[in-house]
Motif scaffolding. Structure first.
Motif: not given
Length: 288
Positions: A187-193, A197-207, A218-224
């Motif tokens: 319910x909060x503004x969440x950025x993939x970046x 960062x919270x789990x220790x990966x670059x954005x590309x590698x995390x996605x 991750x964005x689609x999971x949040x949206x669903x």
């Protein structure tokens, strides 16, 4: 199948990789079966003696021919299974000599190689035509199966394998942490970046890791997740304005309406009216 089966000590009778559902074979299968589990969890039941075996990610399982059995998923996550049925006079002796029979689930050290090998065998069979009957093609399939069974053997992990397994454990922990963060803060503004960062990966590698593990970004999971919660709010509070629903989901109103229409084929207002009609009809049926 080759013209003369007796010419080949090993040959694929069936092969594939798919999402597995409930399957029952009261009389068993005519050849030895080999299973690998990529994701999800299921149960394999021997109908002869009632033995039940839970098959989870990273596991392998071999079952003999002509023995009644059934198997079905246990988890909501898709049960992704690779399989091959193996024909040939040397199949049984070879599986026994490598300790893969009698049946018992285990974690093969070279799981990923085995998974890819089954995919390669399937591609060879599925992409073939009449030429697959030729001796060279059948020999190649027989050799591929022989290599697969050797890779399936049990063994103690090497130092390199132990390190790889440890890395996989770290990766899985990171992805599970990301999912928990999404579920707790959707319910909060969440950025993939920020998630990366919270789990220790670059954005590309995390996605890339998230998509490989869960089948969506991750964005689609949040949206669903937000849209499902939006439907729940409509059902629980029929009179709630659309802008309040969007606010509860941490989304801007126009964006919420646009995403909702794209996903469900109608606006939130139309969906709410449909839900209200369904609830009214259900209430009337109960009164009757």
């Amino acid at each position: 199948m080759p013209r003369n089966l007796e010419d080949f000590p090993l040959y694929p009778y069936s092969v594939g990789r798919h999402i597995q559902y409930h399957h029952v074979r009261p009389s068993g299968f005519p050849v030895h079966q080999l299973f690998l589990i990529r994701s999800g969890k299921g149960i394999f039941r021997d109908l002869t003696d009632g033995t039940e075996t839970v098959l989870a990610p990273g596991m392998a399982f071999v079952f003999p021919p002509d023995r009644g059995h059934e198997y079905y998923p246990l988890s909501h996550e898709p049960w992704h299974v690779a399989f091959t049925g193996i024909y040939g006079s040397q199949t049984g002796p070879m599986l026994h000599s490598l300790g893969l029979l009698p049946p018992s689930a285990y974690h093969p050290v070279r799981f990923e190689e085995c998974w890819e090998a089954i995919g390669g065998i399937w591609q060879t069979v599925n992409g073939g035509n009449a030429s697959r009957q030729e001796e060279q093609a059948t020999q190649e399939l027989s050799v591929s199966l022989y290599r697969l069974i050797l890779m399936m053997r049990r063994g103690e992990p090497s130092a390199g394998t132990a390190s790889r397994l440890e890395n996989e454990h770290v990766r899985n922990e990171a992805l599970q942490k990301a999912v928990r963060l999404i579920n707790e803060h959707f319910t909060e503004p969440l950025l993939v970046a920020n998630l990366a960062a919270a789990v220790g990966y670059s954005v590309q590698h995390f996605q890339r890791l998230f998509l490989h593990e869960y089948g969506v970004t991750p964005h689609k999971y949040l949206q669903n997740l937000r849209l499902e919660r939006g439907l729940q709010l409509m059902t629980e509070s029929p009179g709630i304005p659309v802008q309040d629903i969007a606010l509860n989901l941490g989304m801007e109103t126009n964006y919420f309406i646009r995403v909702f229409r794209k996903t469900y084929g109608c606006t939130p207002g139309v969906m709410r009216e449909s839900l209200q009609r369904s609830q009214s009809q259900a209430a009337n049926r109960q009164k009757q």
